[in-house]
Design a protein around this motif. Structure first.
Motif, PDB file in Angstrom:
ATOM      1  N   ALA A   8       0.860  -1.181   0.000  1.00  0.00           N
ATOM      2  CA  ALA A   8       0.000   0.000   0.000  1.00  0.00           C
ATOM      3  C   ALA A   8       0.895   1.230   0.000  1.00  0.00           C
ATOM      4  O   ALA A   8       2.096   1.139   0.223  1.00  0.00           O
ATOM      5  CB  ALA A   8      -0.915  -0.003   1.228  1.00  0.00           C
ATOM      6  N   LYS A  10       1.937   5.272  -1.763  1.00  0.00           N
ATOM      7  CA  LYS A  10       1.997   6.071  -2.992  1.00  0.00           C
ATOM      8  C   LYS A  10       2.588   5.292  -4.167  1.00  0.00           C
ATOM      9  O   LYS A  10       2.125   5.414  -5.300  1.00  0.00           O
ATOM     10  CB  LYS A  10       2.799   7.345  -2.751  1.00  0.00           C
ATOM     11  CG  LYS A  10       2.187   8.288  -1.719  1.00  0.00           C
ATOM     12  CD  LYS A  10       0.837   8.824  -2.193  1.00  0.00           C
ATOM     13  CE  LYS A  10       0.289   9.860  -1.234  1.00  0.00           C
ATOM     14  NZ  LYS A  10      -1.040  10.382  -1.675  1.00  0.00           N
ATOM     15  N   GLU A  13      -0.038   2.902  -5.487  1.00  0.00           N
ATOM     16  CA  GLU A  13      -1.118   3.592  -6.189  1.00  0.00           C
ATOM     17  C   GLU A  13      -0.675   4.084  -7.553  1.00  0.00           C
ATOM     18  O   GLU A  13      -1.423   3.986  -8.539  1.00  0.00           O
ATOM     19  CB  GLU A  13      -1.630   4.744  -5.321  1.00  0.00           C
ATOM     20  CG  GLU A  13      -2.326   4.257  -4.054  1.00  0.00           C
ATOM     21  CD  GLU A  13      -2.775   5.395  -3.153  1.00  0.00           C
ATOM     22  OE1 GLU A  13      -2.601   6.573  -3.550  1.00  0.00           O
ATOM     23  OE2 GLU A  13      -3.293   5.116  -2.058  1.00  0.00           O
ATOM     24  N   ASP A  32      -4.312  -5.885   5.205  1.00  0.00           N
ATOM     25  CA  ASP A  32      -5.519  -5.432   5.900  1.00  0.00           C
ATOM     26  C   ASP A  32      -6.414  -4.742   4.882  1.00  0.00           C
ATOM     27  O   ASP A  32      -6.046  -3.711   4.315  1.00  0.00           O
ATOM     28  CB  ASP A  32      -5.153  -4.466   7.026  1.00  0.00           C
ATOM     29  CG  ASP A  32      -6.364  -3.974   7.809  1.00  0.00           C
ATOM     30  OD1 ASP A  32      -7.506  -4.331   7.438  1.00  0.00           O
ATOM     31  OD2 ASP A  32      -6.169  -3.228   8.782  1.00  0.00           O
ATOM     32  N   THR A  33      -7.575  -5.300   4.608  1.00  0.00           N
ATOM     33  CA  THR A  33      -8.463  -4.754   3.582  1.00  0.00           C
ATOM     34  C   THR A  33      -9.054  -3.403   3.978  1.00  0.00           C
ATOM     35  O   THR A  33      -9.694  -2.744   3.159  1.00  0.00           O
ATOM     36  CB  THR A  33      -9.622  -5.732   3.273  1.00  0.00           C
ATOM     37  OG1 THR A  33     -10.292  -6.076   4.494  1.00  0.00           O
ATOM     38  CG2 THR A  33      -9.084  -7.001   2.624  1.00  0.00           C
ATOM     39  N   GLU A  34      -8.822  -2.988   5.235  1.00  0.00           N
ATOM     40  CA  GLU A  34      -9.276  -1.674   5.671  1.00  0.00           C
ATOM     41  C   GLU A  34      -8.220  -0.595   5.410  1.00  0.00           C
ATOM     42  O   GLU A  34      -8.438   0.584   5.713  1.00  0.00           O
ATOM     43  CB  GLU A  34      -9.618  -1.697   7.166  1.00  0.00           C
ATOM     44  CG  GLU A  34     -10.746  -2.658   7.538  1.00  0.00           C
ATOM     45  CD  GLU A  34     -12.046  -2.293   6.844  1.00  0.00           C
ATOM     46  OE1 GLU A  34     -12.389  -1.096   6.803  1.00  0.00           O
ATOM     47  OE2 GLU A  34     -12.729  -3.215   6.355  1.00  0.00           O
ATOM     48  N   THR A  35      -7.083  -0.993   4.852  1.00  0.00           N
ATOM     49  CA  THR A  35      -6.012  -0.041   4.546  1.00  0.00           C
ATOM     50  C   THR A  35      -6.518   1.037   3.598  1.00  0.00           C
ATOM     51  O   THR A  35      -7.244   0.758   2.647  1.00  0.00           O
ATOM     52  CB  THR A  35      -4.819  -0.767   3.899  1.00  0.00           C
ATOM     53  OG1 THR A  35      -4.341  -1.767   4.804  1.00  0.00           O
ATOM     54  CG2 THR A  35      -3.693   0.214   3.593  1.00  0.00           C
ATOM     55  N   TYR A  36      -6.104   2.275   3.851  1.00  0.00           N
ATOM     56  CA  TYR A  36      -6.549   3.386   3.007  1.00  0.00           C
ATOM     57  C   TYR A  36      -5.964   3.273   1.608  1.00  0.00           C
ATOM     58  O   TYR A  36      -4.774   3.055   1.417  1.00  0.00           O
ATOM     59  CB  TYR A  36      -6.137   4.726   3.610  1.00  0.00           C
ATOM     60  CG  TYR A  36      -6.468   5.895   2.697  1.00  0.00           C
ATOM     61  CD1 TYR A  36      -7.756   6.422   2.659  1.00  0.00           C
ATOM     62  CD2 TYR A  36      -5.500   6.429   1.835  1.00  0.00           C
ATOM     63  CE1 TYR A  36      -8.073   7.471   1.816  1.00  0.00           C
ATOM     64  CE2 TYR A  36      -5.807   7.482   0.984  1.00  0.00           C
ATOM     65  CZ  TYR A  36      -7.101   7.997   0.974  1.00  0.00           C
ATOM     66  OH  TYR A  36      -7.416   9.027   0.118  1.00  0.00           O
ATOM     67  N   ILE A  37      -6.823   3.406   0.628  1.00  0.00           N
ATOM     68  CA  ILE A  37      -6.433   3.445  -0.778  1.00  0.00           C
ATOM     69  C   ILE A  37      -7.106   4.660  -1.407  1.00  0.00           C
ATOM     70  O   ILE A  37      -8.272   4.951  -1.137  1.00  0.00           O
ATOM     71  CB  ILE A  37      -6.874   2.167  -1.525  1.00  0.00           C
ATOM     72  CG1 ILE A  37      -6.102   0.956  -0.997  1.00  0.00           C
ATOM     73  CG2 ILE A  37      -6.661   2.302  -3.022  1.00  0.00           C
ATOM     74  CD1 ILE A  37      -4.628   0.949  -1.332  1.00  0.00           C
ATOM     75  N   SER A  38      -6.366   5.366  -2.241  1.00  0.00           N
ATOM     76  CA  SER A  38      -6.904   6.560  -2.878  1.00  0.00           C
ATOM     77  C   SER A  38      -8.234   6.269  -3.571  1.00  0.00           C
ATOM     78  O   SER A  38      -8.342   5.301  -4.339  1.00  0.00           O
ATOM     79  CB  SER A  38      -5.913   7.096  -3.903  1.00  0.00           C
ATOM     80  OG  SER A  38      -6.506   8.122  -4.683  1.00  0.00           O
ATOM     81  N   PRO A  39      -9.263   7.078  -3.323  1.00  0.00           N
ATOM     82  CA  PRO A  39     -10.567   6.876  -3.975  1.00  0.00           C
ATOM     83  C   PRO A  39     -10.478   6.872  -5.494  1.00  0.00           C
ATOM     84  O   PRO A  39     -11.313   6.255  -6.164  1.00  0.00           O
ATOM     85  CB  PRO A  39     -11.393   8.066  -3.467  1.00  0.00           C
ATOM     86  CG  PRO A  39     -10.748   8.451  -2.181  1.00  0.00           C
ATOM     87  CD  PRO A  39      -9.282   8.190  -2.370  1.00  0.00           C
TER      88      PRO A  39
END
Length: 204
Positions: A8, A10, A13, A32-39
């Motif tokens: 995960a 930059k 992405e 962790d599928t709750e990890t922040y990913i850019s919308p």
């Protein structure tokens, strides 16, 4: 192709966006599928957020972008990937483990994958999808024992806009690439220069 990107942040992405725009199906493997990913990535129909195990299973090529201190854990999570191509893009590579000198050796020892390529673009994540520098394109650098896998990595580099992917040699030359990464980090991060610094080989 079906491409897994494990990690995960930059770099992940930027790679996912570039490869998806090139027409590949991209599976971002997250611990962790709750990890922040850019919308922004969620707007792509060919980018999928899955577990590390599912990403490795669904893909033909696995790109690893995780930090060096997570490599051992991630390598065990991949499952049976002996026949797949793995591109190790993890940076700051000197892993202080018992018998491993770098992440390339860690991945190889744990997965028994012979199609393993160490690959560096040695620049900031912003330039992964736009590698043009004042009229010139920065280079990609790679090393590994599998000629076939290096050809695959070279094609992906071109899909991202890198015209030249320089082959340093077999797996024994990986430490040279690690040192290049450390030099870049020293200049761009420690000395607080711009992140948009890059290496390029020039010929006369």
């Amino acid at each position: 192709m079906n491409i897994a990107i494990i990690g995960a942040g930059k770099n992940t992405e930027a790679l996912a966006e570039g490869l998806a725009n090139a027409g590949h199906d991209v599976f971002i493997g997250l611990k962790d599928t709750e990890t922040y990913i850019s919308p922004k990535l969620l707007t792509f129909e060919n980018i999928f957020l899955v577990s590390v195990e599912d990403a490795a299973r669904e893909s033909d090529i696995i790109v690893i972008t995780t930090p060096a201190n997570e490599i051992r854990e991630v390598a065990y999570m991949l499952g049976d990937v002996r026949r797949k191509t793995i591109a190790d893009l993890s940076s700051f590579n000197f892993v202080r483990a018992v018998s491993y000198s770098n992440t390339h050796n860690v991945i190889k020892a744990i997965t028994n994958c012979r199609n393993l390529v160490k690959c560096y673009n040695v620049t900031g994540y912003e330039d992964l999808v736009n590698p043009d520098f004042i009229g010139a394109t920065t280079d990609m650098f790679m090393a590994g024992d599998s000629k076939k896998s290096k050809e695959v990595v070279k094609l992906l580099a071109r899909d991202l806009g890198f015209i030249d992917c320089c082959d340093f040699g077999d797996g024994d030359t990986v430490p040279m690439l690690d040192e290049m990464s450390n030099c870049w980090n020293n200049r761009a991060v420690k000395q607080k220069m711009e992140a948009s610094l890059a290496y390029k080989l020039v010929r006369k």
